[in-house]
Motif scaffolding. Structure first.
Motif, PDB file in Angstrom:
ATOM      1  N   GLU A 137      44.080  40.603  29.801  1.00 24.60           N
ATOM      2  CA  GLU A 137      45.064  41.684  29.760  1.00 24.60           C
ATOM      3  C   GLU A 137      45.801  41.851  31.083  1.00 24.60           C
ATOM      4  O   GLU A 137      46.743  42.642  31.163  1.00 24.60           O
ATOM      5  CB  GLU A 137      44.381  43.008  29.403  1.00 24.60           C
ATOM      6  N   LEU A 138      45.400  41.106  32.097  1.00 25.86           N
ATOM      7  CA  LEU A 138      45.988  41.247  33.424  1.00 25.86           C
ATOM      8  C   LEU A 138      47.052  40.182  33.668  1.00 25.86           C
ATOM      9  O   LEU A 138      46.989  39.083  33.127  1.00 25.86           O
ATOM     10  CB  LEU A 138      44.908  41.113  34.497  1.00 25.86           C
ATOM     11  N   SER A 139      48.008  40.514  34.520  1.00 25.88           N
ATOM     12  CA  SER A 139      48.975  39.519  34.982  1.00 25.88           C
ATOM     13  C   SER A 139      48.276  38.546  35.921  1.00 25.88           C
ATOM     14  O   SER A 139      47.148  38.786  36.371  1.00 25.88           O
ATOM     15  CB  SER A 139      50.129  40.205  35.705  1.00 25.88           C
ATOM     16  N   GLY A 140      48.965  37.440  36.256  1.00 28.88           N
ATOM     17  CA  GLY A 140      48.371  36.465  37.179  1.00 28.88           C
ATOM     18  C   GLY A 140      48.039  37.074  38.521  1.00 28.88           C
ATOM     19  O   GLY A 140      46.983  36.814  39.094  1.00 28.88           O
ATOM     20  N   GLY A 141      48.927  37.919  39.038  1.00 29.76           N
ATOM     21  CA  GLY A 141      48.671  38.564  40.324  1.00 29.76           C
ATOM     22  C   GLY A 141      47.505  39.525  40.273  1.00 29.76           C
ATOM     23  O   GLY A 141      46.703  39.598  41.213  1.00 29.76           O
ATOM     24  N   MET A 142      47.392  40.254  39.178  1.00 31.48           N
ATOM     25  CA  MET A 142      46.263  41.182  39.023  1.00 31.48           C
ATOM     26  C   MET A 142      44.954  40.418  38.905  1.00 31.48           C
ATOM     27  O   MET A 142      43.921  40.855  39.431  1.00 31.48           O
ATOM     28  CB  MET A 142      46.494  42.076  37.798  1.00 31.48           C
ATOM     29  N   GLN A 143      44.984  39.281  38.228  1.00 33.56           N
ATOM     30  CA  GLN A 143      43.766  38.464  38.141  1.00 33.56           C
ATOM     31  C   GLN A 143      43.331  37.989  39.527  1.00 33.56           C
ATOM     32  O   GLN A 143      42.132  37.986  39.837  1.00 33.56           O
ATOM     33  CB  GLN A 143      44.012  37.259  37.228  1.00 33.56           C
ATOM     34  N   LYS A 144      44.292  37.595  40.367  1.00 34.06           N
ATOM     35  CA  LYS A 144      43.956  37.171  41.726  1.00 34.06           C
ATOM     36  C   LYS A 144      43.383  38.336  42.532  1.00 34.06           C
ATOM     37  O   LYS A 144      42.438  38.167  43.306  1.00 34.06           O
ATOM     38  CB  LYS A 144      45.186  36.605  42.432  1.00 34.06           C
ATOM     39  N   ARG A 145      43.939  39.530  42.326  1.00 38.00           N
ATOM     40  CA  ARG A 145      43.404  40.702  43.037  1.00 38.00           C
ATOM     41  C   ARG A 145      41.984  41.015  42.578  1.00 38.00           C
ATOM     42  O   ARG A 145      41.117  41.368  43.385  1.00 38.00           O
ATOM     43  CB  ARG A 145      44.318  41.914  42.830  1.00 38.00           C
ATOM     44  N   ALA A 146      41.742  40.882  41.279  1.00 38.09           N
ATOM     45  CA  ALA A 146      40.386  41.086  40.771  1.00 38.09           C
ATOM     46  C   ALA A 146      39.431  40.052  41.360  1.00 38.09           C
ATOM     47  O   ALA A 146      38.284  40.359  41.706  1.00 38.09           O
ATOM     48  CB  ALA A 146      40.372  41.023  39.246  1.00 38.09           C
ATOM     49  N   ALA A 147      39.913  38.814  41.487  1.00 39.53           N
ATOM     50  CA  ALA A 147      39.084  37.751  42.070  1.00 39.53           C
ATOM     51  C   ALA A 147      38.793  38.022  43.541  1.00 39.53           C
ATOM     52  O   ALA A 147      37.701  37.713  44.037  1.00 39.53           O
ATOM     53  CB  ALA A 147      39.791  36.404  41.907  1.00 39.53           C
ATOM     54  N   ILE A 148      39.751  38.613  44.255  1.00 41.22           N
ATOM     55  CA  ILE A 148      39.508  38.996  45.646  1.00 41.22           C
ATOM     56  C   ILE A 148      38.444  40.084  45.709  1.00 41.22           C
ATOM     57  O   ILE A 148      37.535  40.043  46.554  1.00 41.22           O
ATOM     58  CB  ILE A 148      40.811  39.472  46.316  1.00 41.22           C
ATOM     59  N   ALA A 149      38.542  41.058  44.815  1.00 42.50           N
ATOM     60  CA  ALA A 149      37.532  42.122  44.774  1.00 42.50           C
ATOM     61  C   ALA A 149      36.142  41.542  44.544  1.00 42.50           C
ATOM     62  O   ALA A 149      35.169  41.951  45.186  1.00 42.50           O
ATOM     63  CB  ALA A 149      37.884  43.134  43.681  1.00 42.50           C
ATOM     64  N   ARG A 150      36.045  40.582  43.630  1.00 36.13           N
ATOM     65  CA  ARG A 150      34.753  39.938  43.377  1.00 36.13           C
ATOM     66  C   ARG A 150      34.292  39.148  44.598  1.00 36.13           C
ATOM     67  O   ARG A 150      33.099  39.153  44.938  1.00 36.13           O
ATOM     68  CB  ARG A 150      34.850  39.015  42.158  1.00 36.13           C
TER      69      ARG A 150
END
Length: 251
Positions: A137-150
């Protein structure tokens, strides 16, 4: 700090890395750049212990990962955060569950402490409102931000990013760059970024290594890179429209 000393790596008779020596300081965005096939990915894999060079040392604050046994490597990897090119989130998990995953695997904190840490990391990348969404459900940029959080969930001392802006538009890439740089300086992390993105070079290149034919051909920072007389580096840089514009603005 990570120090690479006299690294040599071959595949068969082909020398891929030839006498690599470099120091990657903490609190700085350390970038590895170069043409495809220059040895960037092989160097990064040698640094994190996924490949073993024929010669040399890789020192993590004085500890040589190449002399570690399996158990010692596992312990060191708990001090590492990894941001992969494709984000590599688990589609079967929510965004929050993705960030909690390394905490659930490696942390001895209570559930409530792990939950608090995961939500803090999501807030740090401005994604707390998306915690219950699935990655698709996330955009590519949001997925990268989630990956940074992880990647920062376990409060790593070392952060490795492999082409973090791959597939992103320039505006989103700038957001990712600023997040990586901000986290690096804020938490005094040793960050190494493997990138082709010349925007990243000019925006966050505190320390830059240019590889050519498996050797370090140039080393410096974003303030010096446009004034280099290194022919190979200039050919690499000015193949980028972005760098041509930047150079034109400075004339």
């Amino acid at each position: 700090m990570i120090e690479v000393k006299d690294i040599h790596k071959k595949f068969g008779s082909q020398t891929v890395l030839d006498n690599i020596n470099a120091i990657f300081d903490n609190g700085k965005a350390n970038l590895i750049i170069g043409q495809s096939g220059a040895g960037k990915t092989v160097l990064l894999k040698c640094i994190v212990g996924l490949l073993e060079p024929e010669e040399g040392k890789v020192l993590y604050d004085g500890r040589n990962i190449l002399s570690f046994n399996k158990r010692e490597k596992q312990m060191l990897r708990r001090e590492m955060g990894m941001l992969f090119q494709n984000a590599a989130l688990f589609d079967s998990m929510s965004v929050l569950e993705n960030v909690m995953f390394p905490l659930d695997m490696f942390s001895d904190k209570t559930y409530n402490e792990r939950l608090k840490r995961a939500r803090f990391c999501l807030e740090r990348v401005n994604l707390l409102d998306a915690q219950d969404k699935s990655p698709e459900e996330l955009s590519g940029g949001m997925q990268k931000r989630a990956a940074i959080a992880r990647a920062i969930a376990l409060e790593p001392r070392y952060l490795f990013c492999d082409e973090p802006n791959s597939g992103l538009d320039p505006k989103t890439s700038l957001i990712i760059d600023e997040l990586i740089h901000g986290i690096t300086t804020e938490y005094d992390i040793t960050t190494i970024v493997n990138t082709h993105d010349m925007n990243s070079v000019m925006n966050i290149g505190d320390h830059i290594i240019f590889l050519a034919d498996g050797k370090i051909s140039w080393e410096g920072n974003k303030d010096h890179i446009l004034n280099t007389d290194n022919k190979r580096l200039n050919e690499f840089l000015f193949s980028s429209e972005i760098l041509r514009r930047v150079a034109g603005d400075k004339q």
